[in-house]
Design a protein around this motif. Structure first.
Motif, PDB file in Angstrom:
ATOM      1  N   LYS A  78       0.827  -1.201   0.000  1.00 51.60           N
ATOM      2  CA  LYS A  78       0.000   0.000   0.000  1.00 51.60           C
ATOM      3  C   LYS A  78       0.869   1.262   0.000  1.00 51.60           C
ATOM      4  O   LYS A  78       0.591   2.216  -0.751  1.00 51.60           O
ATOM      5  N   THR A  82       0.967   3.777  -3.271  1.00 45.65           N
ATOM      6  CA  THR A  82       0.489   5.145  -3.051  1.00 45.65           C
ATOM      7  C   THR A  82       1.586   6.155  -3.371  1.00 45.65           C
ATOM      8  O   THR A  82       1.336   7.183  -4.015  1.00 45.65           O
ATOM      9  N   SER A  83       2.798   5.855  -2.936  1.00 38.95           N
ATOM     10  CA  SER A  83       3.916   6.750  -3.189  1.00 38.95           C
ATOM     11  C   SER A  83       4.190   6.880  -4.684  1.00 38.95           C
ATOM     12  O   SER A  83       4.445   7.974  -5.187  1.00 38.95           O
ATOM     13  N   THR A  85       2.072   6.523  -7.102  1.00 38.36           N
ATOM     14  CA  THR A  85       0.998   7.319  -7.698  1.00 38.36           C
ATOM     15  C   THR A  85       1.267   8.812  -7.515  1.00 38.36           C
ATOM     16  O   THR A  85       1.125   9.604  -8.459  1.00 38.36           O
ATOM     17  N   ALA A 114       7.004  11.566  -1.299  1.00 36.34           N
ATOM     18  CA  ALA A 114       6.556  10.322  -1.920  1.00 36.34           C
ATOM     19  C   ALA A 114       7.727   9.392  -2.219  1.00 36.34           C
ATOM     20  O   ALA A 114       7.600   8.167  -2.107  1.00 36.34           O
TER      21      ALA A 114
END
Length: 206
Positions: A78, A82-83, A85, A114
């Protein structure tokens, strides 16, 4: 004749983290390619535009422990996805740069935070759950992606810049993360071998 032993799934994770590191670190290291064209277009001094890179190193260092703690709580899959993205979107948005503060915020703050979530520290922590005997080997292989990023993506960015413009080049680097790195991570990243009924290193049940 006995069948061939299937490839341990952890090696697919190694290949995926190599590419993730290759793209994310390579895009960041390409910043130097953009200094001259951006400074010429906006009449910024080299020192002013380099402020974004300097701040980025500071922010990245300060946020590494924070993102590491999030990985412990939420799992590597996760956090890394997420990073990636955020890195992809922020890199694309750099093509819209219109003010030095926008550049400093997007590259020096957003992208750098990120990057802490897809760094060698987080991918190494994920791989360490999949490998014990070969742990140093696979983390070293994953780290090689950073060097490959500098070796390949920086010249590629320069080629794009000369063939198109610095705005198009930023957008292409961001899309490379969004279109290639994220789907690979979505398909292959797993938090723990136990999720797939496996043991570290692909060992058999004792």
């Amino acid at each position: 004749m006995a069948g061939k032993t299937p490839t341990f799934y952890g090696w697919y994770l190694v290949a995926t983290t190599i590419f993730i590191t290759f793209v994310s670190v390579g895009a960041r290291q390409s910043f130097g390619v953009f200094v001259i064209p951006m400074s010429e277009e906006f009449a910024w001094s080299r020192g002013t535009i380099s402020l974004a890179a300097s701040l980025g190193f500071l922010v990245n260092g300060l946020t590494q422990p924070i993102l590491g703690g999030m990985l412990d709580r939420m799992g590597g899959r996760k956090v890394i996805l997420t990073s990636l993205t955020i890195i992809g979107v922020a890199t694309v948005l750099l093509s819209l740069t219109f003010h030095i503060l926008f550049l400093v915020f997007m590259f020096g703050v957003v992208t750098s935070i990120a990057l802490s979530g897809s760094s060698l520290s987080t991918t190494g922590a994920l791989l360490s759950k999949w490998f014990r005997r070969r742990r140093a080997t696979v983390i070293g292989l994953s780290a090689s992606g950073a060097s490959l990023g500098g070796l390949i993506l920086v010249p590629f960015s320069m080629f794009l810049l000369q063939a198109t413009s610095w705005r198009v080049s930023w957008a292409v680097l961001g899309m490379l993360v969004l279109v290639v790195a994220i789907p690979l991570g979505f398909l292959f990243l797993k938090n723990d071998p136990a999720q797939m009924g496996l043991l570290p290193d692909g060992d058999a049940e004792p």
